[in-house]
Write an enzyme that holds these catalytic residues in place. Structure first.
Site, PDB file in Angstrom:
ATOM      1  CG  ASP A  13      -0.398   2.891   1.080  1.00 53.79           C
ATOM      2  OD1 ASP A  13      -0.337   1.797   1.656  1.00 53.79           O
ATOM      3  OD2 ASP A  13      -0.652   3.018  -0.130  1.00 53.79           O
ATOM      4  N   GLY A  15      -0.183   5.775   7.171  1.00 56.42           N
ATOM      5  CA  GLY A  15       0.652   5.686   8.379  1.00 56.42           C
ATOM      6  C   GLY A  15      -0.166   5.231   9.580  1.00 56.42           C
ATOM      7  CE  LYS A  16      -4.800   1.985   7.295  1.00 57.66           C
ATOM      8  NZ  LYS A  16      -4.453   2.594   6.020  1.00 57.66           N
ATOM      9  N   GLY A  17      -0.421   2.283  10.868  1.00 59.85           N
ATOM     10  CA  GLY A  17       0.292   1.329  11.714  1.00 59.85           C
ATOM     11  C   GLY A  17       0.945   2.019  12.900  1.00 59.85           C
ATOM     12  CE  LYS A  18       4.973   7.978  13.640  1.00 56.98           C
ATOM     13  NZ  LYS A  18       6.183   7.473  14.230  1.00 56.98           N
ATOM     14  CG  ASN A  38      -6.052  -5.717   0.494  1.00 59.33           C
ATOM     15  OD1 ASN A  38      -6.048  -6.149   1.651  1.00 59.33           O
ATOM     16  ND2 ASN A  38      -7.114  -5.194  -0.050  1.00 59.33           N
ATOM     17  N   GLY A  40      -0.604  -3.227   4.078  1.00 55.01           N
ATOM     18  CA  GLY A  40       0.809  -3.345   4.420  1.00 55.01           C
ATOM     19  C   GLY A  40       1.155  -2.255   5.409  1.00 55.01           C
ATOM     20  CG  HIS A  41      -0.536  -1.594   8.751  1.00 52.49           C
ATOM     21  ND1 HIS A  41      -1.503  -1.999   9.632  1.00 52.49           N
ATOM     22  CD2 HIS A  41      -1.181  -0.935   7.765  1.00 52.49           C
ATOM     23  CE1 HIS A  41      -2.682  -1.584   9.190  1.00 52.49           C
ATOM     24  NE2 HIS A  41      -2.510  -0.956   8.057  1.00 52.49           N
ATOM     25  CD  GLN A 226      -7.333  -2.484   2.221  1.00 51.14           C
ATOM     26  OE1 GLN A 226      -8.361  -2.836   2.746  1.00 51.14           O
ATOM     27  NE2 GLN A 226      -6.237  -3.206   2.278  1.00 51.14           N
ATOM     28  CB  THR A 241     -10.215  -2.298  -1.647  1.00 52.55           C
ATOM     29  OG1 THR A 241      -9.795  -3.648  -1.462  1.00 52.55           O
ATOM     30  CG2 THR A 241     -10.955  -1.797  -0.422  1.00 52.55           C
ATOM     31  CG  ASP A 343       8.348  13.519   8.848  1.00 58.11           C
ATOM     32  OD1 ASP A 343       7.134  13.265   9.018  1.00 58.11           O
ATOM     33  OD2 ASP A 343       9.159  12.675   8.413  1.00 58.11           O
TER      34      ASP A 343
HETATM   35  P1  IMP Z   1      -7.307  -4.770  -4.147  1.00 60.58           P
HETATM   36  O1  IMP Z   1      -7.680  -4.374  -2.761  1.00 60.58           O
HETATM   37  O2  IMP Z   1      -6.046  -5.580  -4.204  1.00 60.58           O
HETATM   38  O3  IMP Z   1      -8.442  -5.404  -4.890  1.00 60.58           O
HETATM   39  O4  IMP Z   1      -6.965  -3.427  -4.963  1.00 60.58           O
HETATM   40  C1  IMP Z   1      -7.970  -2.448  -5.264  1.00 60.58           C
HETATM   41  C2  IMP Z   1      -7.426  -1.034  -5.149  1.00 60.58           C
HETATM   42  O5  IMP Z   1      -7.117  -0.743  -3.781  1.00 60.58           O
HETATM   43  C3  IMP Z   1      -6.111  -0.806  -5.907  1.00 60.58           C
HETATM   44  O6  IMP Z   1      -6.092   0.526  -6.361  1.00 60.58           O
HETATM   45  C4  IMP Z   1      -5.047  -0.987  -4.846  1.00 60.58           C
HETATM   46  O7  IMP Z   1      -3.857  -0.298  -5.144  1.00 60.58           O
HETATM   47  C5  IMP Z   1      -5.755  -0.369  -3.641  1.00 60.58           C
HETATM   48  N1  IMP Z   1      -5.281  -0.902  -2.362  1.00 60.58           N
HETATM   49  C6  IMP Z   1      -5.582  -2.093  -1.798  1.00 60.58           C
HETATM   50  N2  IMP Z   1      -4.979  -2.221  -0.618  1.00 60.58           N
HETATM   51  C7  IMP Z   1      -4.310  -1.082  -0.401  1.00 60.58           C
HETATM   52  C8  IMP Z   1      -3.512  -0.583   0.683  1.00 60.58           C
HETATM   53  O8  IMP Z   1      -3.326  -1.224   1.714  1.00 60.58           O
HETATM   54  N3  IMP Z   1      -2.969   0.651   0.510  1.00 60.58           N
HETATM   55  C9  IMP Z   1      -3.203   1.412  -0.590  1.00 60.58           C
HETATM   56  N4  IMP Z   1      -3.947   1.003  -1.607  1.00 60.58           N
HETATM   57  C10 IMP Z   1      -4.504  -0.230  -1.517  1.00 60.58           C
END
Ligand code: IMP
Length: 431
Positions: A13, A15-18, A38, A40-41, A226, A241, A343
């Site tokens: 999270d 801000g890679k997407g940007k 898992n 989300g951008h 991630q 992850t 910001d």
């Molecule tokens: P999983 O990847 O769903 O197995 O989750 C394992 C850990 O990685 C958990 O703490 C999730 O909150 C974290 N996680 C997985 N994907 C993301 C992501 O895109 N952003 C932030 N944390 C992530």
């Protein structure tokens, strides 16, 4: 520099997407090599928010081609929904024009989602609770390693597919029970015709495709999901992850390691730190080490909209942690950094930056602690720096912060993000 590998340098999270969006202006292919939906951008283009979980963010540029490499685990149902949304919003006419999928990619099935949820529920309230996104990511990598996974290309061999599905489901019969297992398998069988129709025109042998692209002199951007601190080998295990998030895996997860020789590795971090899910977080604003930090954390969460793009969960907030960032730079082979979302902190009188970890006995750690239990007990050593009004390099206080990050981490800060819009990103001091 022709190829770029872009990684999250914290816990996701960042801000890679940007940055991907910016770099995609001048690259021909954007490639995902690990993780799944898992990720989300969130991208803001022309005042409109687009959230992508699986399809590389580069898709928002009309000239880029996208590849999902075999290091990814693919939920074909989510993939279909995402494609449909992009078609409806006019990004492209048909997926097959712009997206390819490596034929060896493992699929996330209803079984994997059920296993993820089962395990998280079972571990609730214990140290074993990871706080996963519940998307079946870990179990999909687990069955891959178990050598019982279903790969995209398996869908097209009807003679062996049933046997493979049986072999996979039988491994979890005792755990989930006969009835649920039969339901999960039936759900999968029902989806297969749709998945086949979707994937058939997209499947490729990724190695030969990337070899051809490279030979044609085209540029590639490898989009990590991630962050380094969630890497299965090098992150804060077991609160990680299930895939490999460092630059080395960009060479593996799309079957073209040659890029590692020439690619520039960019790590993206926020001006502060966030984390979702369980696990140690030395600089978390919990009121443990700094007076009033709980309130500061809440303000940052609100202004920075720090809620998971995938699950909507509130993100945990912390002061900048240069000990962890330096470790990420070293372990992931990062050549340059992007610092985002300064910001959000603009207008604060001062800001705290962690420059060391102390053991409970007062001595300083010399390396990044490998045990989660130790990390949980560290006492951060903070330096206080003056706040800034504008999170751009022309603000002297913000520039001072960027110089501090560079000096500590030993790599330059090349990108500075200062707002959610596509335009709110500057490059800094690049040769
Ligand atoms: P999983 O990847 O769903 O197995 O989750 C394992 C850990 O990685 C958990 O703490 C999730 O909150 C974290 N996680 C997985 N994907 C993301 C992501 O895109 N952003 C932030 N944390 C992530």
């Amino acid at each position: 520099m022709k190829h770029t590998i872009l990684l999250g340098a914290q816990w996701g999270d960042e801000g890679k997407g940007k940055v991907v969006d910016k770099l995609s202006e001048s690259v021909e292919w954007v490639i995902r090599f690990q993780g799944g939906n898992n990720a989300g951008h969130s991208l803001w283009v022309n005042g409109k928010k687009t959230v992508l979980h699986l399809i590389p963010s580069g898709i928002l540029h009309p000239h880029t081609m996208c590849l999902i490499g075999e290091g990814v685990v693919l939920d074909a149902t989510v993939f279909e929904i995402e494609i449909q949304k992009l078609i409806e919003s006019g990004v492209f006419k048909q997926a097959k024009d712009r997206i390819r999928v490596a034929e060896r990619t493992h699929l996330i099935l209803p079984l994997h989602r059920a296993l993820d949820q089962y395990r998280e529920l079972e571990a609730k309230g214990t140290k074993g609770h990871i706080g996963t996104t519940g998307r079946g990511i870990g179990p999909a990598y687990e069955t891959k390693a178990l050598r019982r996974g279903i790969r995209a290309l398996d869908l097209f061999d009807e003679i062996t597919l049933n046997g493979k599905l049986e072999h996979l489901h039988s491994a979890y019969l005792t755990l989930l029970g006969k009835e649920q297992m039969a339901e999960l398998k039936a759900e999968t069988l029902k989806q297969i015709p749709t998945w086949k129709k979707l994937l058939e025109p997209l499947l490729v042998d990724s190695t030969s495709l990337l070899k051809k692209i490279d030979a044609e002199g085209k540029s590639m951007l490898f989009e990590g999901a991630q962050g380094v601190m969630l890497d299965l080998d090098h992150g804060t295990y077991p609160y990680v992850t299930s895939s490999f998030t460092t630059s080395a895996y960009a060479g593996i997860g799309a079957g073209f390691p040659k890029i590692l020789k020439t690619a520039k590795v960019v790590g993206v971090a926020k001006a502060y730190v966030t984390r979702v899910g369980s696990g140690p977080f030395a600089t978390e604003m919990l009121g443990k080490h700094v007076e009033g930090e709980l309130e500061t954390g809440e303000t940052i969460r609100k202004i920075g909209q720090e809620f998971g793009a995938t699950t909507g969960r509130p993100r945990r907030i912390g002061w900048q942690d240069l000990v962890a960032l330096k470790y990420a730079v070293d372990v992931a082979g990062i050549d340059a950094l992007g610092i985002m979302k300064g910001d959000v902190l603009a207008g604060m009188k001062e800001w705290k930056v962690c420059v060391g970890y102390r053991k409970p006995n007062g001595s300083l750690y010399e390396t990044f602690p490998a045990r989660a239990e130790e990390l949980e007990a560290v006492v951060p050593v903070y330096e206080t720096i003056p706040g800034w009004n504008k999170a751009t390099p022309d603000d002297p206080h913000y520039e001072q912060y960027l110089l501090m990050i560079e000096k500590y981490c030993g790599v330059p800060v090349h990108y500075v993000g200062f707002g959610p819009e596509r335009e709110a990103l500057v490059t800094r001091g690049m040769k």
